[in-house]
Scaffold this motif. Structure first.
Motif, PDB file in Angstrom:
ATOM      1  N   ASP A   1     -12.351   0.995   5.470  1.00  0.00           N
ATOM      2  CA  ASP A   1     -11.976   1.662   4.226  1.00  0.00           C
ATOM      3  C   ASP A   1     -10.520   1.389   3.898  1.00  0.00           C
ATOM      4  O   ASP A   1      -9.647   1.454   4.780  1.00  0.00           O
ATOM      5  CB  ASP A   1     -12.188   3.176   4.342  1.00  0.00           C
ATOM      6  N   LEU A   2     -10.253   1.090   2.642  1.00  0.00           N
ATOM      7  CA  LEU A   2      -8.879   0.926   2.185  1.00  0.00           C
ATOM      8  C   LEU A   2      -8.249   2.282   1.919  1.00  0.00           C
ATOM      9  O   LEU A   2      -8.938   3.265   1.615  1.00  0.00           O
ATOM     10  CB  LEU A   2      -8.845   0.081   0.916  1.00  0.00           C
ATOM     11  N   HIS A   3      -6.935   2.336   2.000  1.00  0.00           N
ATOM     12  CA  HIS A   3      -6.226   3.594   1.780  1.00  0.00           C
ATOM     13  C   HIS A   3      -6.343   4.016   0.321  1.00  0.00           C
ATOM     14  O   HIS A   3      -6.378   3.194  -0.589  1.00  0.00           O
ATOM     15  CB  HIS A   3      -4.746   3.425   2.157  1.00  0.00           C
ATOM     16  N   ASP A   4      -6.390   5.324   0.110  1.00  0.00           N
ATOM     17  CA  ASP A   4      -6.514   5.861  -1.249  1.00  0.00           C
ATOM     18  C   ASP A   4      -5.364   5.420  -2.143  1.00  0.00           C
ATOM     19  O   ASP A   4      -5.532   5.268  -3.365  1.00  0.00           O
ATOM     20  CB  ASP A   4      -6.568   7.390  -1.214  1.00  0.00           C
ATOM     21  N   ALA A   5      -4.172   5.215  -1.567  1.00  0.00           N
ATOM     22  CA  ALA A   5      -3.020   4.815  -2.376  1.00  0.00           C
ATOM     23  C   ALA A   5      -3.242   3.453  -3.022  1.00  0.00           C
ATOM     24  O   ALA A   5      -2.794   3.215  -4.147  1.00  0.00           O
ATOM     25  CB  ALA A   5      -1.762   4.784  -1.501  1.00  0.00           C
ATOM     26  N   VAL A   6      -3.942   2.562  -2.326  1.00  0.00           N
ATOM     27  CA  VAL A   6      -4.278   1.262  -2.910  1.00  0.00           C
ATOM     28  C   VAL A   6      -5.293   1.441  -4.025  1.00  0.00           C
ATOM     29  O   VAL A   6      -5.146   0.893  -5.125  1.00  0.00           O
ATOM     30  CB  VAL A   6      -4.823   0.303  -1.831  1.00  0.00           C
ATOM     31  N   LYS A   7      -6.314   2.229  -3.764  1.00  0.00           N
ATOM     32  CA  LYS A   7      -7.383   2.418  -4.746  1.00  0.00           C
ATOM     33  C   LYS A   7      -6.871   3.079  -6.024  1.00  0.00           C
ATOM     34  O   LYS A   7      -7.318   2.754  -7.125  1.00  0.00           O
ATOM     35  CB  LYS A   7      -8.512   3.243  -4.133  1.00  0.00           C
TER      36      LYS A   7
END
Length: 308
Positions: free
Chosen positions: A189-195
């Protein structure tokens, strides 16, 4: 590609669909909408999905449609900032410093400032994209999920503001906003900050008609009957309950490659023997090739009305 002759952004979603089709990429309306909004809002677009569903190919198609250069940053475990952004030409810097010392009486503070001039800067993909001339480049940050979390944090400034900070130079802002596509196979999972800094789209396997259109376009030597057989067979491979038998279902690239192989073999009708002989094109895992048994192939090749 010559950015001076760059094509304008398509005026509508339908125009974008047609433009992508003209370069061999068949996008459904949901995907085209996500791309259209990314272009209009000048926001990065994060594409997630299984390998082989066309994420990377979309960036390549966009560079053709927009007549912009494609800059690719391939991510991997251990990717460092200097490989993504910039590094200094240390050999040239050292030669300059030695030459200055050889002249005698050199102001070393001035020499140090000189070695951090633009001519000693080696630009990597992110900096290339930021400094590309108008109207900008298409930047593909491919398989970002393969990089580690600190690299994600490093990307935040670029994704949010289209700028980067270089200690020796300062802040470098985009000359022209790059079209930025990030892809992820979701190995983590990618970090929410990237998304949060991106528009998001989950790219799934194509439905039968879209896959058939792709096979027709990419394999013009295939007969209509063969193209239909390929699209239907691969579509069934990905469906329940068959999909549970494999570690990874075939992607669009495998469908196209399989169709090309069948044409090369002068195949008119796909039968269990042909499936068995060419299973290594559809699957890249030994276990998956073994899982595609003759009995399964027979079942998958049954006419559609026989499934009812």
């Amino acid at each position: 590609m010559n950015s001076l002759n760059a094509a304008p952004v398509p005026a509508s979603i339908d125009a974008l669909v047609q433009a992508l089709q003209s370069v061999g990429y068949f996008a459904d309306r949901r995907l085209a909408t996500a791309v259209f909004l990314a272009l209009k809002l000048q926001r990065p677009l994060l594409l997630e999905g299984e390998p082989g569903v066309g994420k990377t190919a979309l960036a390549k198609a966009l560079s053709e449609v927009l007549s912009r250069s494609l800059i690719r940053l391939q991510c991997y475990d251990g990717l460092e900032q200097r490989e993504a952004l910039y590094e200094w030409n240390y050999a040239a810097q050292l030669l300059h410093m030695r030459a200055a010392e050889g002249q005698g009486g050199a102001d070393m503070a001035q020499v140090e400032r000189e070695v951090y001039q633009d001519r000693y800067l080696i630009r990597r993909p992110l900096l290339q994209a930021l400094q590309a001339p108008a109207p900008g480049a298409v930047l593909l940050i491919d398989e970002v999920d393969r990089a580690d979390e600190p690299f994600e944090a490093f990307l935040l400034e670029y994704l949010g503001e289209y700028q980067v900070s270089i200690p020796e130079i300062g802040t470098v802002r985009a000359t022209a906003t790059p079209v930025t596509i990030l892809t992820s196979n979701r190995t983590r999972d990618l970090h929410d900050a990237v998304k949060r800094r991106c528009l998001y789209h989950w790219l799934d396997y194509p439905e039968r008609e879209r896959e058939l259109a792709i096979v027709r376009a990419q394999v013009p030597g295939a007969s209509e009957a063969l193209a239909v057989q390929v699209a239907e067979f691969v579509g069934r491979l990905r469906s329940q309950p068959f999909a549970n038998a494999f570690q990874r279902a075939p992607g669009i690239a495998e469908s196209v490659e399989w169709a090309k192989a069948l044409v090369a073999l002068d195949t008119l009708v796909v039968d269990p023997e042909v499936v068995s002989d060419t299973a290594g094109i559809l699957f890249k895992q030994r276990e998956d090739v073994a899982a595609l048994t003759r009995d399964m192939a027979v079942q998958l090749l049954q006419p559609a009305d026989a499934d009812a």
